[in-house]
Scaffold this active site. Structure first.
Site, mmCIF file in Angstrom:
data_model
loop_
_atom_site.group_PDB
_atom_site.id
_atom_site.type_symbol
_atom_site.label_atom_id
_atom_site.label_comp_id
_atom_site.label_asym_id
_atom_site.label_seq_id
_atom_site.Cartn_x
_atom_site.Cartn_y
_atom_site.Cartn_z
ATOM 1 C CB CYS A 1 -0.999 -0.004 1.158
ATOM 2 S SG CYS A 1 -0.296 0.220 2.797
ATOM 3 C CG ASN B 1 4.427 -1.554 5.097
ATOM 4 O OD1 ASN B 1 5.500 -1.845 5.601
ATOM 5 N ND2 ASN B 1 3.479 -2.459 4.944
ATOM 6 C CB CYS C 1 -3.664 1.617 6.909
ATOM 7 S SG CYS C 1 -3.643 3.061 7.984
ATOM 8 N NE ARG C 2 -4.526 1.250 1.473
ATOM 9 C CZ ARG C 2 -4.385 1.830 0.293
ATOM 10 N NH1 ARG C 2 -5.288 1.616 -0.654
ATOM 11 N NH2 ARG C 2 -3.359 2.625 0.046
ATOM 12 C CB SER C 3 0.432 -3.410 2.785
ATOM 13 O OG SER C 3 1.196 -2.404 3.391
ATOM 14 C CG ASP D 1 -5.004 5.061 2.739
ATOM 15 O OD1 ASP D 1 -5.136 4.667 3.913
ATOM 16 O OD2 ASP D 1 -4.001 5.661 2.328
#
Length: 154
Positions: free
Chosen positions: A8, A11, A13-15, A124
């Site tokens: 993401c 690095n 939140c999402r990933s 995001d």
């Protein structure tokens, strides 16, 4: 061994959430020795930091514990990983631009693995509220399960 890298922007939140969910599913299926799993960001602004406090809090509410420290994606990752998975179209454009010719990594978009949710990306949640973080976790649980099923079938 199958190697998977989730990407993401920062690095945080999402990933790292995708990495944590995917690792949990792999562990549940007794496949830990068969996978290398990591995550990275397209920018190095948060390098060495823990995941966003809000993401860690929401992850904990779902029984997940994010331990990853942010790191930027490196050119060497395109040789190291079989699959590099971006969270949105912007991530995918950046990854395609970075990918060296002849690299072994297959670039895939996370939303392409959604089965129970409809979304063209994993949005995001950074600038949103609790609902955004919960939505991202639901999307990632869905997509990670399908991704693992597909990787096991190959």
């Amino acid at each position: 061994m199958t190697s998977v890298l989730f990407i993401c922007l920062g690095n945080i939140c999402r990933s790292p959430m995708a990495e944590t969910i995917f690792r949990h599913l792999v562990d549940e299926r007794g496949l830990t020795a068969e996978f290398e799993i990591d995550s990275a960001g397209l920018i190095d602004y948060h390098e060495g930091e823990k995941a966003d406090d809000r993401m860690r809090r929401h992850a904990s509410m779902h029984g997940y514990h994010i331990t990853h420290l942010s790191r930027p994606v490196e050119i060497a990752d395109f040789a190291r990983f079989d699959y590099i998975i971006g969270m949105d179209a912007q991530n995918m454009r950046a990854l395609r631009a970075m990918q060296p010719a002849g690299s072994r990594a297959q670039l895939l978009e996370m939303a392409s693995f959604l089965c129970h949710h409809e979304s063209d990306s994993i949005p995001d949640p950074y600038y949103g509220g609790d609902k955004g973080f919960e939505h991202v976790i639901a999307l990632l649980e869905d997509a990670c399960a399908v991704l693992l099923d597909e990787l096991q079938a190959t």
